[in-house]
Write a protein that holds these residues in place. Structure first.
Motif, PDB file in Angstrom:
ATOM      1  N   MET A   1       0.857  -1.169   0.000  1.00 36.99           N
ATOM      2  CA  MET A   1       0.000   0.000   0.000  1.00 36.99           C
ATOM      3  C   MET A   1       0.907   1.237   0.000  1.00 36.99           C
ATOM      4  O   MET A   1       1.501   1.577   1.007  1.00 36.99           O
ATOM      5  CB  MET A   1      -0.908  -0.044   1.246  1.00 36.99           C
ATOM      6  N   GLN A   2       1.009   1.865  -1.182  1.00 37.74           N
ATOM      7  CA  GLN A   2       1.860   3.044  -1.288  1.00 37.74           C
ATOM      8  C   GLN A   2       1.096   4.269  -1.771  1.00 37.74           C
ATOM      9  O   GLN A   2       1.359   5.367  -1.310  1.00 37.74           O
ATOM     10  CB  GLN A   2       3.018   2.764  -2.228  1.00 37.74           C
ATOM     11  N   LYS A   3       0.175   4.086  -2.725  1.00 30.74           N
ATOM     12  CA  LYS A   3      -0.662   5.182  -3.214  1.00 30.74           C
ATOM     13  C   LYS A   3      -2.106   4.837  -2.881  1.00 30.74           C
ATOM     14  O   LYS A   3      -2.661   3.885  -3.422  1.00 30.74           O
ATOM     15  CB  LYS A   3      -0.514   5.369  -4.718  1.00 30.74           C
ATOM     16  N   VAL A   4      -2.680   5.624  -1.988  1.00 26.63           N
ATOM     17  CA  VAL A   4      -3.990   5.301  -1.450  1.00 26.63           C
ATOM     18  C   VAL A   4      -4.991   6.379  -1.827  1.00 26.63           C
ATOM     19  O   VAL A   4      -4.691   7.576  -1.742  1.00 26.63           O
ATOM     20  CB  VAL A   4      -3.914   5.196   0.096  1.00 26.63           C
ATOM     21  N   LEU A   5      -6.192   5.952  -2.219  1.00 26.37           N
ATOM     22  CA  LEU A   5      -7.300   6.872  -2.433  1.00 26.37           C
ATOM     23  C   LEU A   5      -8.207   6.801  -1.207  1.00 26.37           C
ATOM     24  O   LEU A   5      -8.580   5.707  -0.773  1.00 26.37           O
ATOM     25  CB  LEU A   5      -8.102   6.496  -3.678  1.00 26.37           C
ATOM     26  N   VAL A   6      -8.541   7.962  -0.651  1.00 23.70           N
ATOM     27  CA  VAL A   6      -9.449   8.037   0.482  1.00 23.70           C
ATOM     28  C   VAL A   6     -10.654   8.878   0.098  1.00 23.70           C
ATOM     29  O   VAL A   6     -10.537  10.095  -0.049  1.00 23.70           O
ATOM     30  CB  VAL A   6      -8.781   8.654   1.731  1.00 23.70           C
ATOM     31  N   PRO A   7     -11.810   8.246  -0.074  1.00 22.10           N
ATOM     32  CA  PRO A   7     -13.030   9.024  -0.265  1.00 22.10           C
ATOM     33  C   PRO A   7     -13.362   9.676   1.082  1.00 22.10           C
ATOM     34  O   PRO A   7     -13.447   8.988   2.095  1.00 22.10           O
ATOM     35  CB  PRO A   7     -14.081   7.975  -0.630  1.00 22.10           C
ATOM     36  N   PHE A   8     -13.526  10.990   1.098  1.00 26.88           N
ATOM     37  CA  PHE A   8     -13.705  11.699   2.370  1.00 26.88           C
ATOM     38  C   PHE A   8     -14.906  12.619   2.281  1.00 26.88           C
ATOM     39  O   PHE A   8     -14.959  13.509   1.434  1.00 26.88           O
ATOM     40  CB  PHE A   8     -12.443  12.509   2.704  1.00 26.88           C
ATOM     41  N   ASP A   9     -15.881  12.368   3.172  1.00 20.40           N
ATOM     42  CA  ASP A   9     -17.079  13.206   3.208  1.00 20.40           C
ATOM     43  C   ASP A   9     -17.217  13.978   4.512  1.00 20.40           C
ATOM     44  O   ASP A   9     -18.222  14.634   4.744  1.00 20.40           O
ATOM     45  CB  ASP A   9     -18.331  12.369   2.951  1.00 20.40           C
ATOM     46  N   GLY A  10     -16.212  13.884   5.384  1.00 21.56           N
ATOM     47  CA  GLY A  10     -16.249  14.606   6.645  1.00 21.56           C
ATOM     48  C   GLY A  10     -16.984  13.880   7.758  1.00 21.56           C
ATOM     49  O   GLY A  10     -17.040  14.363   8.886  1.00 21.56           O
ATOM     50  N   SER A  11     -17.539  12.706   7.474  1.00 17.51           N
ATOM     51  CA  SER A  11     -18.285  11.944   8.478  1.00 17.51           C
ATOM     52  C   SER A  11     -17.323  11.329   9.498  1.00 17.51           C
ATOM     53  O   SER A  11     -16.119  11.199   9.234  1.00 17.51           O
ATOM     54  CB  SER A  11     -19.086  10.838   7.799  1.00 17.51           C
ATOM     55  N   VAL A 100      -9.184   6.170  -8.923  1.00 17.15           N
ATOM     56  CA  VAL A 100      -8.205   5.110  -8.656  1.00 17.15           C
ATOM     57  C   VAL A 100      -7.300   4.931  -9.866  1.00 17.15           C
ATOM     58  O   VAL A 100      -6.069   4.885  -9.748  1.00 17.15           O
ATOM     59  CB  VAL A 100      -8.913   3.783  -8.298  1.00 17.15           C
ATOM     60  N   THR A 101      -7.907   4.845 -11.030  1.00 17.47           N
ATOM     61  CA  THR A 101      -7.148   4.637 -12.261  1.00 17.47           C
ATOM     62  C   THR A 101      -6.323   5.865 -12.624  1.00 17.47           C
ATOM     63  O   THR A 101      -5.137   5.758 -12.935  1.00 17.47           O
ATOM     64  CB  THR A 101      -8.114   4.293 -13.415  1.00 17.47           C
ATOM     65  N   ARG A 102      -6.947   7.036 -12.556  1.00 21.33           N
ATOM     66  CA  ARG A 102      -6.273   8.274 -12.969  1.00 21.33           C
ATOM     67  C   ARG A 102      -5.038   8.559 -12.123  1.00 21.33           C
ATOM     68  O   ARG A 102      -4.029   9.032 -12.635  1.00 21.33           O
ATOM     69  CB  ARG A 102      -7.249   9.454 -12.866  1.00 21.33           C
ATOM     70  N   HIS A 103      -5.093   8.274 -10.825  1.00 18.04           N
ATOM     71  CA  HIS A 103      -3.977   8.603  -9.931  1.00 18.04           C
ATOM     72  C   HIS A 103      -3.067   7.409  -9.649  1.00 18.04           C
ATOM     73  O   HIS A 103      -2.121   7.529  -8.871  1.00 18.04           O
ATOM     74  CB  HIS A 103      -4.513   9.189  -8.628  1.00 18.04           C
ATOM     75  N   GLY A 104      -3.352   6.257 -10.256  1.00 17.18           N
ATOM     76  CA  GLY A 104      -2.494   5.088 -10.075  1.00 17.18           C
ATOM     77  C   GLY A 104      -2.496   4.549  -8.659  1.00 17.18           C
ATOM     78  O   GLY A 104      -1.467   4.053  -8.184  1.00 17.18           O
ATOM     79  N   ASP A 106      -3.108   2.080  -5.509  1.00 20.55           N
ATOM     80  CA  ASP A 106      -3.082   0.635  -5.365  1.00 20.55           C
ATOM     81  C   ASP A 106      -4.043   0.132  -4.290  1.00 20.55           C
ATOM     82  O   ASP A 106      -4.220  -1.074  -4.138  1.00 20.55           O
ATOM     83  CB  ASP A 106      -1.661   0.126  -5.100  1.00 20.55           C
ATOM     84  N   THR A 107      -4.675   1.052  -3.549  1.00 23.01           N
ATOM     85  CA  THR A 107      -5.614   0.684  -2.497  1.00 23.01           C
ATOM     86  C   THR A 107      -6.606   1.823  -2.283  1.00 23.01           C
ATOM     87  O   THR A 107      -6.248   2.988  -2.434  1.00 23.01           O
ATOM     88  CB  THR A 107      -4.872   0.433  -1.152  1.00 23.01           C
ATOM     89  N   VAL A 108      -7.827   1.460  -1.898  1.00 20.31           N
ATOM     90  CA  VAL A 108      -8.816   2.435  -1.436  1.00 20.31           C
ATOM     91  C   VAL A 108      -9.014   2.175   0.045  1.00 20.31           C
ATOM     92  O   VAL A 108      -9.241   1.039   0.453  1.00 20.31           O
ATOM     93  CB  VAL A 108     -10.169   2.281  -2.173  1.00 20.31           C
ATOM     94  N   PRO A 135     -11.066  -1.573  -9.023  1.00 17.79           N
ATOM     95  CA  PRO A 135     -10.081  -2.474  -9.625  1.00 17.79           C
ATOM     96  C   PRO A 135      -8.928  -2.818  -8.670  1.00 17.79           C
ATOM     97  O   PRO A 135      -8.059  -3.613  -9.023  1.00 17.79           O
ATOM     98  CB  PRO A 135      -9.576  -1.676 -10.827  1.00 17.79           C
ATOM     99  N   VAL A 136      -8.913  -2.196  -7.474  1.00 19.95           N
ATOM    100  CA  VAL A 136      -7.859  -2.433  -6.496  1.00 19.95           C
ATOM    101  C   VAL A 136      -8.497  -2.821  -5.164  1.00 19.95           C
ATOM    102  O   VAL A 136      -9.700  -2.617  -4.966  1.00 19.95           O
ATOM    103  CB  VAL A 136      -6.960  -1.182  -6.297  1.00 19.95           C
ATOM    104  N   PRO A 137      -7.718  -3.384  -4.236  1.00 21.81           N
ATOM    105  CA  PRO A 137      -8.282  -3.752  -2.937  1.00 21.81           C
ATOM    106  C   PRO A 137      -8.872  -2.548  -2.195  1.00 21.81           C
ATOM    107  O   PRO A 137      -8.375  -1.422  -2.323  1.00 21.81           O
ATOM    108  CB  PRO A 137      -7.077  -4.297  -2.174  1.00 21.81           C
ATOM    109  N   VAL A 138      -9.928  -2.801  -1.441  1.00 22.17           N
ATOM    110  CA  VAL A 138     -10.602  -1.768  -0.643  1.00 22.17           C
ATOM    111  C   VAL A 138     -10.516  -2.176   0.819  1.00 22.17           C
ATOM    112  O   VAL A 138     -10.909  -3.277   1.187  1.00 22.17           O
ATOM    113  CB  VAL A 138     -12.075  -1.609  -1.061  1.00 22.17           C
TER     114      VAL A 138
END
Length: 142
Positions: A1-11, A100-104, A106-108, A135-138
């Motif tokens: 896990m090196q590049k992570v996407l975090v969906p953030f809504d403030g909750s 996820v795809t646009r920023h490369g 590897d994990t959400v 397309p990547v592990p969550v």
């Protein structure tokens, strides 16, 4: 896990996902986090909405999204984590998968609101849809 996407809504559950990454980064300092807030598109009723009005509605949604991701970015940067913020207007799940795809990534890593099984059966949840479509592990943080 090196590049992570975090969906953030403030909750609270999204904030726990950020805290998880802060703790995780102590052992893995090479972590890069992409924080994304997706605002739903405007719901329009009636026969006519001008292009200017639609642009103003979308711009307002983008501004609101920027305020939300700024909170997460401040916490991540305070912990010494490299992060980038992103915003989108549209359907949440497809925007997350596209990011996820646009920023490369590897994990959400995302929070879950802990909705009961009946709620998931009737409505579905963003977390469930992301798990199925990503397309990547969550990694879900309770």
């Amino acid at each position: 896990m090196q590049k992570v996407l975090v969906p953030f809504d403030g909750s609270p559950s999204a904030k726990r996902a950020i805290q998880y990454l802060v703790n995780f980064s102590k052992e893995y300092p090479q972590l890069t986090v992409h924080v994304l807030n997706v605002q739903p598109g405007p719901k329009l009723y009636g026969n006519y909405v001008s292009a200017t009005m639609l642009d103003q509605l979308n711009a307002g949604a983008e501004d609101h999204a920027k305020e939300i991701v700024a909170e997460a970015a401040a916490e991540l940067k305070a912990a010494g984590i490299v992060c980038e913020t992103h915003t989108a207007v549209g359907e949440v799940t497809s925007a997350l998968v596209e990011a996820v795809t646009r920023h490369g990534c590897d994990t959400v890593v995302m929070g879950t609101r802990g909705m009961g099984s009946l709620g998931n059966l009737v409505m579905g949840s963003v977390a469930t849809r992301v798990v199925h479509d990503s397309p990547v592990p969550v990694l879900l943080v309770k």
